[in-house]
Write a protein that holds these residues in place. Sequence first.
Motif, PDB file in Angstrom:
ATOM      1  N   ALA A 169     103.953  38.395 -21.234  1.00 19.05           N
ATOM      2  CA  ALA A 169     103.685  39.782 -22.018  1.00 19.05           C
ATOM      3  C   ALA A 169     105.002  40.058 -22.824  1.00 19.05           C
ATOM      4  O   ALA A 169     104.799  40.438 -23.968  1.00 19.05           O
ATOM      5  N   GLU A 170     106.248  39.813 -22.236  1.00 16.81           N
ATOM      6  CA  GLU A 170     107.426  39.952 -23.164  1.00 16.81           C
ATOM      7  C   GLU A 170     107.556  38.967 -24.233  1.00 16.81           C
ATOM      8  O   GLU A 170     108.094  39.749 -25.423  1.00 16.81           O
ATOM      9  N   THR A 171     107.275  37.545 -23.924  1.00 14.78           N
ATOM     10  CA  THR A 171     107.414  37.005 -25.095  1.00 14.78           C
ATOM     11  C   THR A 171     106.144  37.199 -26.106  1.00 14.78           C
ATOM     12  O   THR A 171     106.656  37.039 -27.280  1.00 14.78           O
ATOM     13  N   PHE A 172     105.078  37.734 -25.805  1.00 14.41           N
ATOM     14  CA  PHE A 172     103.984  37.985 -26.775  1.00 14.41           C
ATOM     15  C   PHE A 172     104.563  39.090 -27.528  1.00 14.41           C
ATOM     16  O   PHE A 172     104.256  39.287 -28.720  1.00 14.41           O
ATOM     17  N   VAL A 212     105.746  51.774 -42.924  1.00 16.19           N
ATOM     18  CA  VAL A 212     104.851  50.947 -43.845  1.00 16.19           C
ATOM     19  C   VAL A 212     104.233  51.654 -44.915  1.00 16.19           C
ATOM     20  O   VAL A 212     103.997  52.763 -44.975  1.00 16.19           O
ATOM     21  N   ARG A 213     104.533  50.913 -45.960  1.00 16.77           N
ATOM     22  CA  ARG A 213     103.788  51.431 -47.322  1.00 16.77           C
ATOM     23  C   ARG A 213     102.449  51.755 -46.920  1.00 16.77           C
ATOM     24  O   ARG A 213     101.475  50.933 -46.347  1.00 16.77           O
ATOM     25  N   ARG A 214     101.903  52.902 -47.698  1.00 19.67           N
ATOM     26  CA  ARG A 214     100.545  53.057 -47.605  1.00 19.67           C
ATOM     27  C   ARG A 214      99.607  52.060 -48.197  1.00 19.67           C
ATOM     28  O   ARG A 214      98.666  51.671 -47.450  1.00 19.67           O
ATOM     29  N   ALA A 215     100.033  51.227 -49.347  1.00 19.10           N
ATOM     30  CA  ALA A 215      99.401  50.267 -49.876  1.00 19.10           C
ATOM     31  C   ALA A 215      99.171  49.053 -48.932  1.00 19.10           C
ATOM     32  O   ALA A 215      98.310  48.230 -49.085  1.00 19.10           O
ATOM     33  N   ASP A 216     100.126  48.940 -48.156  1.00 21.23           N
ATOM     34  CA  ASP A 216     100.308  47.809 -47.151  1.00 21.23           C
ATOM     35  C   ASP A 216      99.549  48.162 -45.676  1.00 21.23           C
ATOM     36  O   ASP A 216      99.602  47.173 -44.844  1.00 21.23           O
ATOM     37  N   SER A 217      99.149  49.315 -45.484  1.00 29.21           N
ATOM     38  CA  SER A 217      98.743  49.709 -44.282  1.00 29.21           C
ATOM     39  C   SER A 217      97.350  48.988 -43.807  1.00 29.21           C
ATOM     40  O   SER A 217      97.512  48.944 -42.563  1.00 29.21           O
ATOM     41  N   GLU A 218      96.591  48.706 -44.557  1.00 29.90           N
ATOM     42  CA  GLU A 218      95.235  47.780 -44.177  1.00 29.90           C
ATOM     43  C   GLU A 218      95.650  46.564 -43.389  1.00 29.90           C
ATOM     44  O   GLU A 218      95.076  46.261 -42.780  1.00 29.90           O
ATOM     45  N   GLU A 219      96.641  45.615 -44.460  1.00 32.23           N
ATOM     46  CA  GLU A 219      97.075  44.556 -43.839  1.00 32.23           C
ATOM     47  C   GLU A 219      97.873  44.560 -42.548  1.00 32.23           C
ATOM     48  O   GLU A 219      97.778  43.743 -41.794  1.00 32.23           O
ATOM     49  N   PHE A 220      98.631  45.625 -42.345  1.00 38.19           N
ATOM     50  CA  PHE A 220      99.342  45.678 -41.002  1.00 38.19           C
ATOM     51  C   PHE A 220      98.379  46.161 -40.173  1.00 38.19           C
ATOM     52  O   PHE A 220      98.566  45.634 -38.930  1.00 38.19           O
ATOM     53  N   VAL A 221      97.518  46.799 -40.261  1.00 35.98           N
ATOM     54  CA  VAL A 221      96.461  47.086 -39.214  1.00 35.98           C
ATOM     55  C   VAL A 221      95.569  45.764 -38.500  1.00 35.98           C
ATOM     56  O   VAL A 221      95.251  45.604 -37.646  1.00 35.98           O
ATOM     57  N   GLU A 222      95.307  45.352 -39.710  1.00 34.06           N
ATOM     58  CA  GLU A 222      94.456  44.010 -39.709  1.00 34.06           C
ATOM     59  C   GLU A 222      95.499  42.916 -38.675  1.00 34.06           C
ATOM     60  O   GLU A 222      94.832  42.304 -37.839  1.00 34.06           O
ATOM     61  N   THR A 223      96.643  43.080 -39.065  1.00 34.04           N
ATOM     62  CA  THR A 223      97.761  42.026 -38.178  1.00 34.04           C
ATOM     63  C   THR A 223      97.685  42.302 -36.666  1.00 34.04           C
ATOM     64  O   THR A 223      97.631  41.558 -35.983  1.00 34.04           O
ATOM     65  N   VAL A 224      97.807  43.622 -36.613  1.00 33.26           N
ATOM     66  CA  VAL A 224      97.634  44.172 -34.948  1.00 33.26           C
ATOM     67  C   VAL A 224      96.270  43.906 -34.455  1.00 33.26           C
ATOM     68  O   VAL A 224      96.252  43.201 -33.389  1.00 33.26           O
ATOM     69  N   ASP A 225      95.198  44.004 -35.102  1.00 30.31           N
ATOM     70  CA  ASP A 225      93.771  43.818 -34.831  1.00 30.31           C
ATOM     71  C   ASP A 225      93.562  42.622 -34.198  1.00 30.31           C
ATOM     72  O   ASP A 225      93.167  41.984 -33.288  1.00 30.31           O
ATOM     73  N   ARG A 226      94.359  41.653 -35.273  1.00 32.74           N
ATOM     74  CA  ARG A 226      94.175  39.966 -34.788  1.00 32.74           C
ATOM     75  C   ARG A 226      94.837  39.560 -33.621  1.00 32.74           C
ATOM     76  O   ARG A 226      94.242  38.503 -32.961  1.00 32.74           O
ATOM     77  N   THR A 227      95.850  40.342 -33.006  1.00 30.33           N
ATOM     78  CA  THR A 227      96.501  39.883 -31.948  1.00 30.33           C
ATOM     79  C   THR A 227      95.735  40.482 -30.467  1.00 30.33           C
ATOM     80  O   THR A 227      96.262  39.991 -29.353  1.00 30.33           O
ATOM     81  N   LYS A 228      94.825  41.253 -30.568  1.00 27.96           N
ATOM     82  CA  LYS A 228      94.597  41.992 -29.654  1.00 27.96           C
ATOM     83  C   LYS A 228      93.657  41.284 -28.258  1.00 27.96           C
ATOM     84  O   LYS A 228      93.567  41.360 -27.164  1.00 27.96           O
ATOM     85  N   ASP A 229      93.134  40.068 -28.890  1.00 31.10           N
ATOM     86  CA  ASP A 229      92.702  39.042 -28.047  1.00 31.10           C
ATOM     87  C   ASP A 229      93.458  37.841 -27.992  1.00 31.10           C
ATOM     88  O   ASP A 229      92.840  36.911 -26.945  1.00 31.10           O
ATOM     89  N   GLU A 230      94.667  37.579 -28.196  1.00 28.62           N
ATOM     90  CA  GLU A 230      95.376  36.510 -28.045  1.00 28.62           C
ATOM     91  C   GLU A 230      95.990  36.404 -26.603  1.00 28.62           C
ATOM     92  O   GLU A 230      95.944  35.301 -26.267  1.00 28.62           O
ATOM     93  N   ALA A 231      96.243  37.510 -25.892  1.00 27.90           N
ATOM     94  CA  ALA A 231      96.719  37.208 -24.408  1.00 27.90           C
ATOM     95  C   ALA A 231      96.139  37.902 -23.625  1.00 27.90           C
ATOM     96  O   ALA A 231      96.048  39.160 -23.358  1.00 27.90           O
TER      97      ALA A 231
END
Length: 262
Positions: A169-172, A212-231
């Motif tokens: 978890a700490e590495t992740f 985060v810039r508002r304009a970049d927020s959607e991409e930021f959220v998608e990056t987080v969402d993609r990690t939720k099932d990684e570990a």
Amino acid sequence: MTGLRYVYAVCRPFRAPLQVQLTGIGGAPPAVLQHHGLVAVVSTVPEGEFSEDALRARLEDIDWLATTARAHQGVIDALTTVTTPLPLRLATVFRDDSGVRSMIEAREDDFRRALDRLEGRVEWGVKVYVESEPARPAAAAPARAASGRDYLRRRRESTHAQDELWQRAETFAQSLHERLSGRAEACRLHPPQNAALSRATGRNVLNAAYLVRRADSEEFVETVDRTKDEAPGIRVELTGPWAAYSFTQEFAGNATGAGEGL
């Protein structure tokens, strides 16, 4: 207006209207006070409840404090949808409009620099938790130990598995933080949350805020969402968008502004 002035935030003038149903402290809609090209968002509050002496007692009342904090946060959240607010400390109160204007004049340069830095940006919070026990299928539930030696062996195996999960978890969390930092303009690492206070399950191994810039927020959220099932066994929580509390601590702070300006 009569009564004391409770100040939620300072921002630049905004054209978009706030929510019609928005209420602040005491249940009345907040108002705006313009001065030197800046806006203070304020409510009128009773002196018997918000004077310096009264606040000292009120701040020991958990129910009152929670209600006041929710109303304060509601106004900040509404402002965040239409402008970039600088939230002030909870219970920042002045005697009258003149006191609010004097506060703006005294900190005008600081306000303008902060607003320039934060314009068009929001804060996202990301927390990573590791569950207290490694997940095991129900069919794999341990049978009754046949002996003391068998019991100790199983305890060692369980401890080893838990240590492995925490290390993973700490590495992740470190890897996720590096990825998210690359998509943010600034970040803040906060101390891990105390489970007894937050009531969140599991052990908190990352508690971070990202600007985060508002304009970049959607991409930021998608990056987080993609990690939720990684570990497996590791939980990722995303909150926001918020006003940039973690990046305006010189204004919002962690303490109250009780009696300020009175």
